[in-house]
Design a protein around this motif. Structure first.
Motif, short mmCIF file in Angstrom:
data_model
loop_
_atom_site.label_atom_id
_atom_site.label_comp_id
_atom_site.label_asym_id
_atom_site.label_seq_id
_atom_site.Cartn_x
_atom_site.Cartn_y
_atom_site.Cartn_z
N PRO A 1 -16.53 -39.56 -0.07
CA PRO A 1 -15.36 -38.87 -0.63
C PRO A 1 -14.10 -39.70 -0.40
O PRO A 1 -14.03 -40.49 0.54
CB PRO A 1 -15.34 -37.56 0.15
N GLN A 2 -13.11 -39.49 -1.24
CA GLN A 2 -11.87 -40.25 -1.16
C GLN A 2 -10.91 -39.67 -0.14
O GLN A 2 -10.35 -40.39 0.68
CB GLN A 2 -11.20 -40.29 -2.54
N ASP A 3 -10.69 -38.39 -0.17
CA ASP A 3 -9.71 -37.74 0.70
C ASP A 3 -10.41 -36.80 1.67
O ASP A 3 -10.99 -35.79 1.26
CB ASP A 3 -8.68 -36.96 -0.12
N VAL A 4 -10.38 -37.17 2.92
CA VAL A 4 -10.98 -36.34 3.97
C VAL A 4 -9.88 -36.04 4.98
O VAL A 4 -9.19 -36.95 5.47
CB VAL A 4 -12.14 -37.06 4.67
N VAL A 5 -9.69 -34.78 5.29
CA VAL A 5 -8.62 -34.37 6.20
C VAL A 5 -9.19 -33.43 7.26
O VAL A 5 -10.22 -32.77 7.07
CB VAL A 5 -7.47 -33.67 5.45
N VAL A 6 -8.47 -33.39 8.38
CA VAL A 6 -8.74 -32.39 9.41
C VAL A 6 -7.68 -31.30 9.29
O VAL A 6 -6.48 -31.60 9.33
CB VAL A 6 -8.69 -33.00 10.83
N GLU A 7 -8.13 -30.08 9.09
CA GLU A 7 -7.22 -28.95 9.08
C GLU A 7 -7.12 -28.39 10.50
O GLU A 7 -8.13 -28.07 11.12
CB GLU A 7 -7.72 -27.86 8.14
N MET A 8 -5.91 -28.31 11.03
CA MET A 8 -5.70 -27.82 12.39
C MET A 8 -4.74 -26.65 12.37
O MET A 8 -3.77 -26.62 11.59
CB MET A 8 -5.14 -28.93 13.27
N GLN A 9 -5.00 -25.71 13.28
CA GLN A 9 -4.15 -24.53 13.34
C GLN A 9 -4.00 -24.08 14.80
O GLN A 9 -4.98 -23.79 15.48
CB GLN A 9 -4.73 -23.38 12.52
N VAL A 10 -2.75 -24.11 15.28
CA VAL A 10 -2.46 -23.53 16.59
C VAL A 10 -2.49 -22.02 16.43
O VAL A 10 -2.15 -21.49 15.36
CB VAL A 10 -1.07 -24.00 17.08
N GLN A 11 -2.89 -21.31 17.47
CA GLN A 11 -3.01 -19.86 17.38
C GLN A 11 -1.69 -19.25 16.91
O GLN A 11 -0.64 -19.47 17.49
CB GLN A 11 -3.40 -19.27 18.74
N GLY A 12 -1.79 -18.49 15.81
CA GLY A 12 -0.61 -17.84 15.24
C GLY A 12 0.25 -18.74 14.38
O GLY A 12 1.27 -18.29 13.84
N GLY A 13 -0.12 -20.03 14.23
CA GLY A 13 0.70 -20.96 13.46
C GLY A 13 0.11 -21.24 12.09
O GLY A 13 -0.91 -20.69 11.69
N TRP B 1 -15.14 -23.57 11.27
CA TRP B 1 -14.04 -23.77 12.21
C TRP B 1 -14.59 -24.06 13.61
O TRP B 1 -15.57 -23.46 14.05
CB TRP B 1 -13.14 -22.54 12.27
N PHE B 2 -13.95 -25.00 14.30
CA PHE B 2 -14.28 -25.32 15.69
C PHE B 2 -13.05 -25.09 16.57
O PHE B 2 -11.93 -25.12 16.07
CB PHE B 2 -14.73 -26.79 15.83
N ALA B 3 -13.29 -24.87 17.85
CA ALA B 3 -12.19 -24.63 18.79
C ALA B 3 -12.02 -25.83 19.71
O ALA B 3 -13.01 -26.38 20.21
CB ALA B 3 -12.44 -23.38 19.61
N MET B 4 -10.78 -26.24 19.92
CA MET B 4 -10.45 -27.29 20.88
C MET B 4 -9.51 -26.70 21.91
O MET B 4 -8.40 -26.28 21.59
CB MET B 4 -9.79 -28.48 20.17
N THR B 5 -9.98 -26.65 23.17
CA THR B 5 -9.18 -26.07 24.24
C THR B 5 -8.44 -27.17 24.99
O THR B 5 -9.05 -28.14 25.45
CB THR B 5 -10.07 -25.29 25.23
N SER C 1 -3.98 -25.62 22.57
CA SER C 1 -5.32 -25.40 22.04
C SER C 1 -5.24 -25.10 20.55
O SER C 1 -4.30 -24.44 20.09
CB SER C 1 -6.00 -24.25 22.78
N VAL C 2 -6.20 -25.61 19.81
CA VAL C 2 -6.19 -25.41 18.35
C VAL C 2 -7.60 -25.10 17.88
O VAL C 2 -8.58 -25.29 18.61
CB VAL C 2 -5.69 -26.68 17.62
N ARG C 3 -7.66 -24.60 16.65
CA ARG C 3 -8.94 -24.56 15.96
C ARG C 3 -8.83 -25.53 14.79
O ARG C 3 -7.75 -25.76 14.25
CB ARG C 3 -9.29 -23.15 15.49
N TYR C 4 -9.98 -26.11 14.41
CA TYR C 4 -9.92 -27.13 13.36
C TYR C 4 -11.22 -27.12 12.55
O TYR C 4 -12.26 -26.61 12.99
CB TYR C 4 -9.70 -28.52 13.99
N ARG C 5 -11.10 -27.71 11.33
CA ARG C 5 -12.27 -27.95 10.48
C ARG C 5 -11.98 -29.17 9.63
O ARG C 5 -10.83 -29.61 9.49
CB ARG C 5 -12.58 -26.74 9.61
N VAL C 6 -13.03 -29.74 9.05
CA VAL C 6 -12.90 -30.94 8.22
C VAL C 6 -13.10 -30.54 6.76
O VAL C 6 -14.05 -29.81 6.43
CB VAL C 6 -13.92 -32.02 8.63
N ARG C 7 -12.19 -31.04 5.89
CA ARG C 7 -12.27 -30.76 4.45
C ARG C 7 -12.38 -32.06 3.68
O ARG C 7 -11.62 -33.00 3.91
CB ARG C 7 -11.03 -29.99 3.98
N ALA C 8 -13.36 -32.13 2.81
CA ALA C 8 -13.54 -33.30 1.94
C ALA C 8 -13.77 -32.78 0.53
O ALA C 8 -14.84 -32.25 0.22
CB ALA C 8 -14.72 -34.13 2.40
#
Length: 298
Positions: free
Chosen positions: A4-16, A56-60, A42-49
């Motif tokens: 794929p051409q565009d691969v990004v990590v989507e990250m979200q801080v709790q409540g953000g 979604w995964f959690a990073m503490t 701490s954030v949760r994240y996933r990869v989008r292509a």
């Protein structure tokens, strides 16, 4: 397939809000990666292509545990007459007397789930004699006590008592060897303490008494009416507890004579033994085996 051409990590801080981080492609390995230079929450994240996304995964994000205070108390055995010592910080070289009761109390910056005293090197103290009596024998000269050349150089496991809240721990053991060690501390998410300072326990051994005997030598010939004088000098780093003469005629049972009137507990003792051949019924042709034994107050 085609990468794929565009691969990004989507990250979200709790409540953000969700933020996108572009991933770089390594065409050699066909792998995408992204670097989080400074993450503090701490954030949760996933990869989008394209239209495909992962779950979604959690990073503490958490601070590693730190040792706030470390105090070592060493209580020497009673016979040594030495006072207990405290070592605040437990860093560098720590000198304790052999067989002291060692107690280490640690306090941490957060709750932890495990604490271990990890020995990087360890050398057990040498055993002076089989019975551990601290005795030194002489037949006119000093004899060095045997050491255990095959001693196990792996420190036995040391139990650790962790407090109910996990914020402090107590470690206790007998000082039976010297070596470098570290404290390994781990919290509930697997983070460990960092940058451990140099720590080394050095056990000061209780040296056996040094015994010098004059007035006798191997093969000495005496007459049945002679009186043999033995002059003994004993020194010890803790204190003299015993001085004893042993006289064996031929194959008879040895006759023991403790030194009378010595200053027990003194660091140096001198004493003279008189061996009266006539009183011991020594006849021409008899053979005497004479030994002098000294022991400390252990």
């Amino acid at each position: 397939g085609k990468l794929p051409q565009d691969v990004v990590v989507e990250m979200q801080v709790q409540g953000g809000t969700i933020e996108d981080l572009l991933m770089n492609c390594d065409e050699t390995t066909s792998q995408f990666s992204a670097v989080l230079a400074d993450i503090r929450n701490s954030v949760r994240y996933r990869v989008r292509a394209g239209r495909a996304t992962t779950e979604w995964f959690a990073m503490t994000v958490a601070d590693p545990p730190r040792i706030l205070t470390a105090v070592l108390k060493a209580t020497p055995p009673k016979y040594s007459g030495r006072a207990a010592e405290m070592f605040d910080g437990v860093v560098g070289d720590i000198h304790v007397f052999e067989h002291s009761e060692v107690e280490i109390n640690l306090m941490f910056s957060k709750s932890v789930q495990s604490v271990e005293m990890d020995w990087k090197s360890w050398t057990p103290i040498a055993r002076r004699d089989v019975n551990g009596t601290g005795a030194n024998k002489a037949t006119g000269e000093n004899e060095d006590a045997d050491t255990d050349a095959d001693a196990n150089r792996v420190h036995p496991a040391i139990p650790t008592v962790l407090s109910a809240d996990g914020k402090s721990a107590r470690i206790g053991f007998l000082a039976s060897g010297s070596g470098h060690f570290e404290f390994l501390v781990e919290d509930a998410v697997g983070l460990t303490n960092l940058n451990e300072p140099t720590r080394r326990l050095i056990v000061t051994t209780d040296s056996p008494p040094r015994l010098t005997v004059t007035g006798i030598n191997d093969g000495l010939e005496v007459r049945p009416d002679d009186v043999l004088s033995l002059n003994c000098t004993v020194t010890d780093d803790v204190g003299i507890g015993e001085l004893e003469l042993s006289v064996q005629k031929n194959g008879d049972v040895p006759q023991l004579e403790p030194a009378a009137g010595i200053d027990r507990g003194a660091l140096q003792v001198t004493h003279g033994f008189q061996i009266d051949m006539k009183a011991r019924n020594v006849l021409e042709g008899d053979m005497l085996t004479i030994k002098v034994k000294a022991a400390d107050e252990r």
